[in-house]
Each structure stands twice: as C-alpha cells, then as structure tokens.
Design a protein around this motif. Structure first.
Motif, PDB file in Angstrom:
ATOM      1  N   ILE A 267       0.834  -1.207   0.000  1.00 26.62           N
ATOM      2  CA  ILE A 267       0.000   0.000   0.000  1.00 26.62           C
ATOM      3  C   ILE A 267       0.866   1.253   0.000  1.00 26.62           C
ATOM      4  N   SER A 268       1.939   1.240   0.793  1.00 26.50           N
ATOM      5  CA  SER A 268       2.811   2.414   0.854  1.00 26.50           C
ATOM      6  C   SER A 268       3.462   2.675  -0.500  1.00 26.50           C
ATOM      7  N   LYS A 269       3.838   1.610  -1.221  1.00 28.89           N
ATOM      8  CA  LYS A 269       4.421   1.775  -2.546  1.00 28.89           C
ATOM      9  C   LYS A 269       3.393   2.332  -3.528  1.00 28.89           C
ATOM     10  N   LYS A 270       2.152   1.875  -3.397  1.00 32.44           N
ATOM     11  CA  LYS A 270       1.092   2.300  -4.313  1.00 32.44           C
ATOM     12  C   LYS A 270       0.827   3.801  -4.198  1.00 32.44           C
ATOM     13  N   PHE A 271       0.970   4.333  -2.977  1.00 30.18           N
ATOM     14  CA  PHE A 271       0.672   5.747  -2.761  1.00 30.18           C
ATOM     15  C   PHE A 271       1.919   6.575  -2.434  1.00 30.18           C
ATOM     16  N   ASN A 272       3.075   6.006  -2.746  1.00 29.91           N
ATOM     17  CA  ASN A 272       4.341   6.723  -2.591  1.00 29.91           C
ATOM     18  C   ASN A 272       4.537   7.225  -1.158  1.00 29.91           C
ATOM     19  N   LEU A 273       4.323   6.327  -0.196  1.00 33.90           N
ATOM     20  CA  LEU A 273       4.481   6.653   1.216  1.00 33.90           C
ATOM     21  C   LEU A 273       5.491   5.698   1.841  1.00 33.90           C
TER      22      LEU A 273
END
Length: 298
Positions: A267-273
């Motif tokens: 999820i963090s990769k998907k939203f650049n977090l």
C-alpha cells in the motif's frame, strides 16, 4: 452242623440290622449366597462439582467494579479498564508526540468518556471522547441523549479516527490554547484546564481524570514520551500544531480500502508513502490489516 447254623444266624442278624439302620447320605454343604434383595432405590448421580466455580467467584470478588457516568452509564471492572489502557496506550503516546496532549490525559478521557470502550457511543459510533457534531462537521453522526435529548455526536469508522479527531479538536480551538503552554506532563493542570475551557460541565471532571491517572499509573506513558526527544519549545510547538490543524482542514483525506493480499509495504508503494508514515497517519502501531479496512493515504 451246629457251627453252620450259628454262622447263618449271625449273618441273618447282621443283615437285619443293616436293613433297619437309616441310610445317612452325607454331602458337603455348599454355602449358599444369600439372595440379593432388590430394592428400588434411586442412586444419586455423582455430579462433579465445577472445578473452577470457586476460583471464578474469588476472582470476581477481587475485581473492582465501578459505574462510569458520562454520555452513558456503564458498569465496568478494573480488568476492563486495564485492557482498554493496554489497547490504546500506543496511540495515546503517539498523539502526545505529534500534538502535545499528555498521553495520561488522553487515556483518562477515553476511559471516562467511552466507559472504557464499552459505553453506548463507543459501541455504536467508535466515539471515545464524547465529541458532538459542532458546526462544520461533515462526517457521519449518530443521535444520543446527553445534556439534551437526541443530540448529534460524531461517528467514526474506527477508534483510531476518534483518537486523532480528539487531538485535532483540542489543537484547533483557541479556547484550549492555554493548555499547550503548560509544563509537559502536568496532568493535574491539564485536567483542571479542560474543565475551565468548557470540555465538560461536570464540576468533578478534573478529579475523575486525575483519579484514573493515579490509580492506573497513566503518568508513566507521559514519562516515556518525555524521555524521547520531546519538543521543549512551547511557542514553536503551538505554532506547529496550529499550522498542522489548518492544513488538515484544507486537505481532503484520501481513503483506501484494504484488499485481499494487501500489506503495509504494498500500500505504501502504491501511494508513494513510507510504511512508518502510513502507520503514523492512521494511528496504527502493529502490522495487522483486515480486508475492508479503510486507511488514510492522503
């Protein structure tokens, strides 16, 4: 000849004696077992006493039971309160670091306002701080009797959202500004200041908060935060909190619904977090995700 007659006479006499003597048959007497007498009696069932009945009773007697009265009347034990503290202490310490509200005050208010998580508003709306809708609230709401009948209270999807909104609520209102100028960890001053600023109408509100803090040693969580690079500049902290609150109001929060197979990393990769940032903005301290859970991803 005479001898023969005598002998015959003797034989006849002996035969006659044997014929008249009763024949006695001797047999070994076998002891006969007495007949067991059948008595129609009902045997009491051997019901085993519950092995843990007594300890459970003792344990119950050892637990302190109290009635928490806030937005609802709730009966809880000290074990329920301890479980509540264990569940939310990390979020409280995180909010202390990010917003400057003592963790002890956050937990004490949560216990009192939510009935340690089992009060009506906590169950129906995940509202742990009794925050009403107020002007400008655009989220979901529920109706609940409080000072007046069927008042409007904020509703959240998760308890963590309630904890974050509680922090934004205090930092975003000028009437609570004086609290952030208090010495860090001064829970007594905070408890009294909340009442003075109008958070609650109950005159005993400060005493109740202080009682929970001291009975359950909630001040230890303040100390843990204060030992780790805590912001000491009062003026700078208040300014940063004000800017953060205004920024939160301007920005629309983007929500992502957790799908099967999702992880914090994906999820963090998907939203650049960063993973840590994703957890921080959602007030999460563990790695557990559930399908359908909504995460703030900005």
């Amino acid at each position: 000849m005479f001898k023969k007659i005598l002998l015959l006479f003797i034989l006849l006499f002996l035969v006659g004696c044997k014929a008249t003597k009763p024949v006695i048959i001797t047999t070994k007497k076998v002891p006969v077992k007495p007949k067991s007498q059948v008595v129609n009696t009902t045997k009491k069932p051997n019901i085993a006493k519950p092995l843990y009945a007594k300890p459970e009773k003792q344990e119950q007697n050892n637990q302190e039971t109290e009635v928490i009265v806030s937005t609802s009347k709730t009966v809880v034990t000290n074990e329920v309160i301890k479980a509540y503290i264990s569940q939310f202490k990390d979020i409280a310490m995180g909010n202390m670091k990010n917003y400057g509200i003592p963790a002890s005050i956050i937990l004490a208010q949560g216990i009192l306002e939510s009935g340690a998580g089992v009060g009506d508003l906590a169950i129906s709306a995940n509202n742990h701080f009794g925050i009403k809708c107020h002007e400008g609230w655009t989220g979901e709401s529920v109706r609940h009797d409080d000072d007046s009948e069927q008042e409007c209270f904020r509703k959240y999807n998760y308890p963590s959202e309630s904890f974050k909104d509680h922090a934004i609520f205090l930092t975003g209102r000028s009437r609570y500004a004086k609290l952030f100028a208090l010495q860090k960890g001064d829970y007594k001053a905070w408890a009294k200041g909340l009442r003075t600023a109008g958070y609650a109408t109950d005159p005993r509100y400060p005493d109740k908060l202080i009682s929970y803090i001291e009975r359950y040693n909630l001040h230890q969580y303040d100390n843990q935060v204060l030992d780790v690079n805590y912001v000491s500049n009062e003026k700078q902290l208040v300014e940063e909190l004000t800017l953060e609150t205004k920024k939160s109001k301007r920005e629309d929060l983007a929500l992502y619904e957790v799908q099967k197979g999702d992880t914090f990393y994906s999820i963090s990769k998907k939203f650049n977090l960063m993973v840590d940032e994703l957890k921080r903005i959602n007030n999460l301290s563990n790695n557990i995700l559930s399908i359908g859970q909504k995460l703030i991803v900005k």
